[in-house]
Write a protein that holds these residues in place. Structure first.
Motif, PDB file in Angstrom:
ATOM      1  N   PRO A  60      14.761  10.891 -19.170  1.00  0.00           N
ATOM      2  CA  PRO A  60      14.294  11.523 -17.927  1.00  0.00           C
ATOM      3  C   PRO A  60      15.099  11.118 -16.694  1.00  0.00           C
ATOM      4  CG  PRO A  60      12.471  10.542 -19.135  1.00  0.00           C
ATOM      5  CD  PRO A  60      13.726  10.073 -19.794  1.00  0.00           C
ATOM      6  N   LYS A  61      15.073  12.023 -15.718  1.00  0.00           N
ATOM      7  CA  LYS A  61      15.661  11.791 -14.399  1.00  0.00           C
ATOM      8  C   LYS A  61      14.500  11.832 -13.404  1.00  0.00           C
ATOM      9  CE  LYS A  61      19.505  12.162 -16.639  1.00  0.00           C
ATOM     10  NZ  LYS A  61      19.036  11.882 -17.987  1.00  0.00           N
ATOM     11  N   ILE A  62      14.209  10.692 -12.807  1.00  0.00           N
ATOM     12  CA  ILE A  62      13.056  10.532 -11.926  1.00  0.00           C
ATOM     13  C   ILE A  62      13.537  10.548 -10.471  1.00  0.00           C
ATOM     14  CG2 ILE A  62      11.076   9.061 -11.364  1.00  0.00           C
ATOM     15  CD1 ILE A  62      11.102  10.125 -14.288  1.00  0.00           C
ATOM     16  N   GLY A  63      12.895  11.348  -9.626  1.00  0.00           N
ATOM     17  CA  GLY A  63      13.282  11.463  -8.216  1.00  0.00           C
ATOM     18  C   GLY A  63      12.881  10.252  -7.392  1.00  0.00           C
ATOM     19  N   ASN A  64      12.926  10.391  -6.094  1.00  0.00           N
ATOM     20  CA  ASN A  64      12.582   9.328  -5.151  1.00  0.00           C
ATOM     21  C   ASN A  64      11.079   9.312  -4.870  1.00  0.00           C
ATOM     22  OD1 ASN A  64      15.364   8.573  -4.640  1.00  0.00           O
ATOM     23  ND2 ASN A  64      15.517  10.466  -3.461  1.00  0.00           N
ATOM     24  N   ARG A  65      10.560   8.106  -4.615  1.00  0.00           N
ATOM     25  CA  ARG A  65       9.161   7.909  -4.227  1.00  0.00           C
ATOM     26  C   ARG A  65       8.175   8.440  -5.254  1.00  0.00           C
ATOM     27  NH1 ARG A  65      12.193   9.817  -0.525  1.00  0.00           N
ATOM     28  NH2 ARG A  65      11.322  11.918  -0.762  1.00  0.00           N
ATOM     29  N   VAL A  66       8.504   8.307  -6.514  1.00  0.00           N
ATOM     30  CA  VAL A  66       7.638   8.759  -7.606  1.00  0.00           C
ATOM     31  C   VAL A  66       6.754   7.600  -8.056  1.00  0.00           C
ATOM     32  CG1 VAL A  66       7.630   9.599 -10.000  1.00  0.00           C
ATOM     33  CG2 VAL A  66       9.278  10.519  -8.357  1.00  0.00           C
ATOM     34  N   THR A  67       5.492   7.887  -8.335  1.00  0.00           N
ATOM     35  CA  THR A  67       4.565   6.896  -8.876  1.00  0.00           C
ATOM     36  C   THR A  67       4.199   7.324 -10.290  1.00  0.00           C
ATOM     37  OG1 THR A  67       3.666   6.398  -6.694  1.00  0.00           O
ATOM     38  CG2 THR A  67       2.323   5.778  -8.602  1.00  0.00           C
ATOM     39  N   ILE A  68       4.381   6.412 -11.244  1.00  0.00           N
ATOM     40  CA  ILE A  68       4.073   6.696 -12.643  1.00  0.00           C
ATOM     41  C   ILE A  68       2.991   5.723 -13.098  1.00  0.00           C
ATOM     42  CG2 ILE A  68       4.983   6.922 -14.973  1.00  0.00           C
ATOM     43  CD1 ILE A  68       7.740   7.453 -13.748  1.00  0.00           C
ATOM     44  N   GLY A  69       1.842   6.276 -13.479  1.00  0.00           N
ATOM     45  CA  GLY A  69       0.672   5.480 -13.832  1.00  0.00           C
ATOM     46  C   GLY A  69       0.805   4.760 -15.163  1.00  0.00           C
ATOM     47  N   ALA A  70      -0.093   3.837 -15.380  1.00  0.00           N
ATOM     48  CA  ALA A  70      -0.099   2.986 -16.574  1.00  0.00           C
ATOM     49  C   ALA A  70      -0.140   3.814 -17.852  1.00  0.00           C
ATOM     50  CB  ALA A  70      -1.298   2.045 -16.530  1.00  0.00           C
ATOM     51  N   GLY A  71       0.740   3.476 -18.769  1.00  0.00           N
ATOM     52  CA  GLY A  71       0.745   4.105 -20.076  1.00  0.00           C
ATOM     53  C   GLY A  71       1.339   5.503 -20.130  1.00  0.00           C
ATOM     54  N   ALA A  72       1.896   5.980 -19.022  1.00  0.00           N
ATOM     55  CA  ALA A  72       2.473   7.329 -19.017  1.00  0.00           C
ATOM     56  C   ALA A  72       3.769   7.347 -19.821  1.00  0.00           C
ATOM     57  CB  ALA A  72       2.733   7.795 -17.590  1.00  0.00           C
ATOM     58  N   THR A  73       4.040   8.488 -20.445  1.00  0.00           N
ATOM     59  CA  THR A  73       5.241   8.667 -21.258  1.00  0.00           C
ATOM     60  C   THR A  73       5.970   9.910 -20.773  1.00  0.00           C
ATOM     61  OG1 THR A  73       4.170   7.658 -23.164  1.00  0.00           O
ATOM     62  CG2 THR A  73       6.097   9.028 -23.600  1.00  0.00           C
ATOM     63  N   ILE A  74       7.222   9.735 -20.377  1.00  0.00           N
ATOM     64  CA  ILE A  74       8.064  10.851 -19.970  1.00  0.00           C
ATOM     65  C   ILE A  74       9.222  10.875 -20.949  1.00  0.00           C
ATOM     66  CG2 ILE A  74       9.429  11.903 -18.126  1.00  0.00           C
ATOM     67  CD1 ILE A  74       6.975   9.290 -17.178  1.00  0.00           C
ATOM     68  N   VAL A  80      12.044  14.975 -12.903  1.00  0.00           N
ATOM     69  CA  VAL A  80      10.802  14.775 -12.161  1.00  0.00           C
ATOM     70  C   VAL A  80      11.191  14.703 -10.692  1.00  0.00           C
ATOM     71  CG1 VAL A  80       8.866  13.207 -11.750  1.00  0.00           C
ATOM     72  CG2 VAL A  80       9.690  13.584 -14.092  1.00  0.00           C
ATOM     73  N   GLY A  81      10.696  15.643  -9.888  1.00  0.00           N
ATOM     74  CA  GLY A  81      11.099  15.752  -8.490  1.00  0.00           C
ATOM     75  C   GLY A  81      10.597  14.621  -7.615  1.00  0.00           C
ATOM     76  N   ASP A  82      11.071  14.610  -6.377  1.00  0.00           N
ATOM     77  CA  ASP A  82      10.661  13.608  -5.394  1.00  0.00           C
ATOM     78  C   ASP A  82       9.158  13.707  -5.121  1.00  0.00           C
ATOM     79  OD1 ASP A  82      13.350  12.961  -5.147  1.00  0.00           O
ATOM     80  OD2 ASP A  82      13.610  14.002  -3.228  1.00  0.00           O
ATOM     81  N   ASP A  83       8.555  12.554  -4.809  1.00  0.00           N
ATOM     82  CA  ASP A  83       7.159  12.473  -4.370  1.00  0.00           C
ATOM     83  C   ASP A  83       6.155  12.983  -5.396  1.00  0.00           C
ATOM     84  OD1 ASP A  83       7.833  11.478  -1.677  1.00  0.00           O
ATOM     85  OD2 ASP A  83       8.730  13.463  -1.433  1.00  0.00           O
ATOM     86  N   VAL A  84       6.486  12.861  -6.666  1.00  0.00           N
ATOM     87  CA  VAL A  84       5.577  13.244  -7.748  1.00  0.00           C
ATOM     88  C   VAL A  84       4.691  12.052  -8.097  1.00  0.00           C
ATOM     89  CG1 VAL A  84       5.518  13.769 -10.234  1.00  0.00           C
ATOM     90  CG2 VAL A  84       7.020  15.067  -8.713  1.00  0.00           C
ATOM     91  N   THR A  85       3.457  12.329  -8.497  1.00  0.00           N
ATOM     92  CA  THR A  85       2.565  11.314  -9.044  1.00  0.00           C
ATOM     93  C   THR A  85       2.249  11.705 -10.482  1.00  0.00           C
ATOM     94  OG1 THR A  85       1.552  10.845  -6.906  1.00  0.00           O
ATOM     95  CG2 THR A  85       0.307  10.194  -8.860  1.00  0.00           C
ATOM     96  N   ILE A  86       2.468  10.782 -11.403  1.00  0.00           N
ATOM     97  CA  ILE A  86       2.155  11.013 -12.813  1.00  0.00           C
ATOM     98  C   ILE A  86       0.993  10.098 -13.166  1.00  0.00           C
ATOM     99  CG2 ILE A  86       3.010  10.874 -15.184  1.00  0.00           C
ATOM    100  CD1 ILE A  86       5.808  11.491 -14.048  1.00  0.00           C
ATOM    101  N   GLY A  87      -0.107  10.689 -13.589  1.00  0.00           N
ATOM    102  CA  GLY A  87      -1.318   9.938 -13.868  1.00  0.00           C
ATOM    103  C   GLY A  87      -1.200   9.046 -15.089  1.00  0.00           C
ATOM    104  N   SER A  88      -2.075   8.070 -15.158  1.00  0.00           N
ATOM    105  CA  SER A  88      -2.113   7.148 -16.290  1.00  0.00           C
ATOM    106  C   SER A  88      -2.297   7.902 -17.598  1.00  0.00           C
ATOM    107  CB  SER A  88      -3.262   6.157 -16.121  1.00  0.00           C
ATOM    108  OG  SER A  88      -3.018   5.339 -15.009  1.00  0.00           O
ATOM    109  N   GLN A  89      -1.572   7.485 -18.602  1.00  0.00           N
ATOM    110  CA  GLN A  89      -1.616   8.040 -19.959  1.00  0.00           C
ATOM    111  C   GLN A  89      -1.108   9.473 -20.058  1.00  0.00           C
ATOM    112  OE1 GLN A  89      -2.229   6.079 -22.583  1.00  0.00           O
ATOM    113  NE2 GLN A  89      -2.567   4.396 -21.174  1.00  0.00           N
ATOM    114  N   ALA A  90      -0.514  10.014 -18.997  1.00  0.00           N
ATOM    115  CA  ALA A  90       0.024  11.376 -19.060  1.00  0.00           C
ATOM    116  C   ALA A  90       1.236  11.412 -19.982  1.00  0.00           C
ATOM    117  CB  ALA A  90       0.426  11.852 -17.668  1.00  0.00           C
ATOM    118  N   VAL A  91       1.468  12.574 -20.574  1.00  0.00           N
ATOM    119  CA  VAL A  91       2.658  12.813 -21.388  1.00  0.00           C
ATOM    120  C   VAL A  91       3.415  13.955 -20.721  1.00  0.00           C
ATOM    121  CG1 VAL A  91       3.555  13.534 -23.629  1.00  0.00           C
ATOM    122  CG2 VAL A  91       1.530  12.054 -23.497  1.00  0.00           C
TER     123      VAL A  91
END
Length: 136
Positions: A60-74, A80-91
């Motif tokens: 993956p290519k993760i943008g700026n200011r991204v938050t990736i929650g616990a257990g998430a898998t990308i 993944v664009g700037d200012d994205v939030t990925i919730g815990s355990q998301a795929v």
């Protein structure tokens, strides 16, 4: 080596931006061709991995200011664009436009999709309080 002590496996070929916070860090895996932008936060158990199908640019290519929650898998060569939030355990195995939230399996939540979401964002902008639907 150090992965046994810290339980973090970051390939030396990964491109990590400044201001990266590995919050709790345990069980974080970042693959060789992964890129993480500036001022990102990755919680414990995050994987930025490949799918096993590609042999070259496969992470993956993760943008700026991204938050990736616990257990998430990308996985895969996704963006993944700037200012994205990925919730815990998301795929996540698909591209994510800037500013969205992702929960579950590739469920993109867009704060601008509906009037009710726009109002929810105005009322509680820091809680990411959106109704969970597949409309996005």
């Amino acid at each position: 080596g150090k992965a046994l002590i810290f339980h973090v496996d970051v390939h030396p070929g990964a491109d990590l931006g400044g201001g990266l916070l590995l919050d709790h860090a345990t069980s974080v895996v970042i693959g060789e061709t992964a890129k993480v932008g500036r001022d990102c936060t990755l919680l414990h158990g995050v994987t930025l991995g490949g799918t096993g199908k590609a042999r070259t640019d496969r992470h993956p290519k993760i943008g700026n200011r991204v938050t990736i929650g616990a257990g998430a898998t990308i996985v895969g060569n996704v963006s993944v664009g700037d200012d994205v939030t990925i919730g815990s355990q998301a795929v996540v195995s698909t591209n994510v436009p800037a500013g969205l939230t992702v929960v579950g399996q590739n469920m993109l939540l867009n704060p601008k999709t509906s009037t009710s979401r726009k109002e929810a964002v105005k009322q509680r902008p820091k809680t990411w309080y959106y109704e969970v639907t597949s409309e996005a």
